[in-house]
Scaffold this active site. Structure first.
Site, mmCIF file in Angstrom:
data_model
loop_
_atom_site.group_PDB
_atom_site.id
_atom_site.type_symbol
_atom_site.label_atom_id
_atom_site.label_comp_id
_atom_site.label_asym_id
_atom_site.label_seq_id
_atom_site.Cartn_x
_atom_site.Cartn_y
_atom_site.Cartn_z
ATOM 1 C CB CYS A 92 -5.266 -2.156 -30.609
ATOM 2 S SG CYS A 92 -6.945 -1.460 -30.571
ATOM 3 C CG ASN B 174 -3.188 -9.125 -29.346
ATOM 4 O OD1 ASN B 174 -3.405 -7.937 -29.589
ATOM 5 N ND2 ASN B 174 -3.822 -9.762 -28.373
ATOM 6 C CG HIS C 188 -7.863 -5.779 -29.382
ATOM 7 N ND1 HIS C 188 -7.013 -4.750 -29.014
ATOM 8 C CD2 HIS C 188 -7.062 -6.877 -29.548
ATOM 9 C CE1 HIS C 188 -5.773 -5.204 -28.942
ATOM 10 N NE2 HIS C 188 -5.776 -6.486 -29.275
#
Length: 356
Positions: free
Chosen positions: A157, A314, A294
């Protein structure tokens, strides 16, 4: 009246097929009637449709399909109970719907730590007297955000957050949106440990500076696993460079808003909750902590019915959330921001339109 049940199941089938053929997002569901539980037949049918949508198959070993179906039922029940409350956000059957919450947490265990930040905090975007920030910003509408990408099961991520921030800045400065290579960061930015560590965006920005830029996604495509660095590719054909990077003052959503008014900004969040795992749409103000695990990118902000929110991109593909995005409540009572979104914000700097 024997025909009623077949007719109802036919209507349910057509409704679910319509949902599955709609533009990609977390799967919408036909509402339960009067708050009653769904029949086993209905749940099994929804499960089969969900498996088809996500290309899911299971082995027969150790009752895997049965376990996944039980997890799915539990998550579906949780979704129905939540959505019946008419809260500010809705849940849906994301790609994680066959996982337990612990399995979901274990899938991406990386945890960017604020204490690991480089000493790059800047006052560039600290609010000043007389500042008048736009009421809303959406960098997608300015063409500064590439299509939603999918990190797969690689814990990368941090690379996707870094790349999205750089792509956006390059569009703002040069007028050109170029999709960049997350894989080059995963393979070559070894200090961030590729798919297996707790990568930081600041460290990745510094890699771009040291590496004289980053290659395009087309020339160094994403594989979803960590491989050996393609040094030849990594040292040639750089398409985008940056000059520096800075951190937004921590725990300050107004400074963060000012930064986002100028460019997309990389952030960290705590994604551990079941609500985040199954988020589908509207403004998320659900439970979450501040133990960041994240990385995402804020690409805008706005307000709706008196509720301020961040527009957050995202890297879980378009079948999670609102076609890959989540609106997270803004101006939260905790200065760290909801889910810790104001704790670890940073952005790249590019001083000229040249990528030489």
């Amino acid at each position: 009246m024997g025909f009623v049940r077949p007719v109802c199941m036919t209507i349910l089938f057509l409704l679910i097929v319509f949902v599955l053929s709609a533009p990609s997002s977390a799967m919408d569901l036909p509402a339960t009637s009067g708050g009653h539980n769904r029949s086993n037949e209905e749940v099994e049918f929804i499960f089969q449709m969900w498996m088809s949508k996500h290309g899911k198959t299971y082995t027969n070993a150790l009752g895997e399909k049965e376990r996944r179906f039980q997890n799915f039922k539990d998550n579906l029940r949780f979704i129905d109970q939540h959505n019946a409350k008419n809260l500010s956000y809705q849940l849906g059957l994301t790609r994680f719907a066959d996982l337990t919450v612990q399995e979901y947490r274990d899938l991406f265990p990386g945890s960017p730590k604020p204490k690991q930040r480089n000493l790059k905090t800047s006052r560039r975007y600290v609010p000043l007297a007389g500042d008048q920030l736009p009421e809303s910003v959406d960098w997608r509408q300015e063409g500064a955000v590439s299509e939603i990408k999918d990190q797969g099961t690689c814990n990368s991520c941090w690379a996707f957050s870094t790349v999205a921030a750089v792509e956006g800045l390059n569009k703002i400065v040069t007028g050109e949106l170029i999709s960049l290579s997350e894989q080059e960061l995963v393979d070559c930015n070894l200090v961030n440990n590729g798919c297996y560590g707790s990568g930081l965006m600041d460290t990745a920005f510094q890699f771009l500076i040291n590496n004289n830029g980053l290659d395009s996604e087309k020339d160094y495509p994403y594989q979803g696993t960590q491989g050996s660095c393609n040094r030849k590719q990594s040292t040639s054909n750089k398409v985008i460079t940056i000059d520096s990077y800075e951190d937004v003052p921590a725990n300050d959503e107004i400074s963060l808003q000012k930064a986002v008014a100028h460019q997309p900004v990389s952030v960290g969040v705590d994604k551990k909750s079941q609500e985040f795992m199954l988020y589908r749409s509207c403004i998320y103000n659900g439970p979450c902590g501040t133990n960041l695990d994240h990385a995402l990118v804020i690409v805008g902000y706005g307000s709706e019915n008196g509720q301020d929110y961040w527009i957050v991109r995202n890297s879980w593909g378009t079948t999670w959330g609102d076609a890959g995005y989540i609106k997270i409540a803004r101006n939260f009572e905790d200065p760290k921001g909801l889910c810790g979104i104001a704790m670890l914000a940073s952005y790249p700097i590019k001083n000229s339109a040249s990528n030489a």
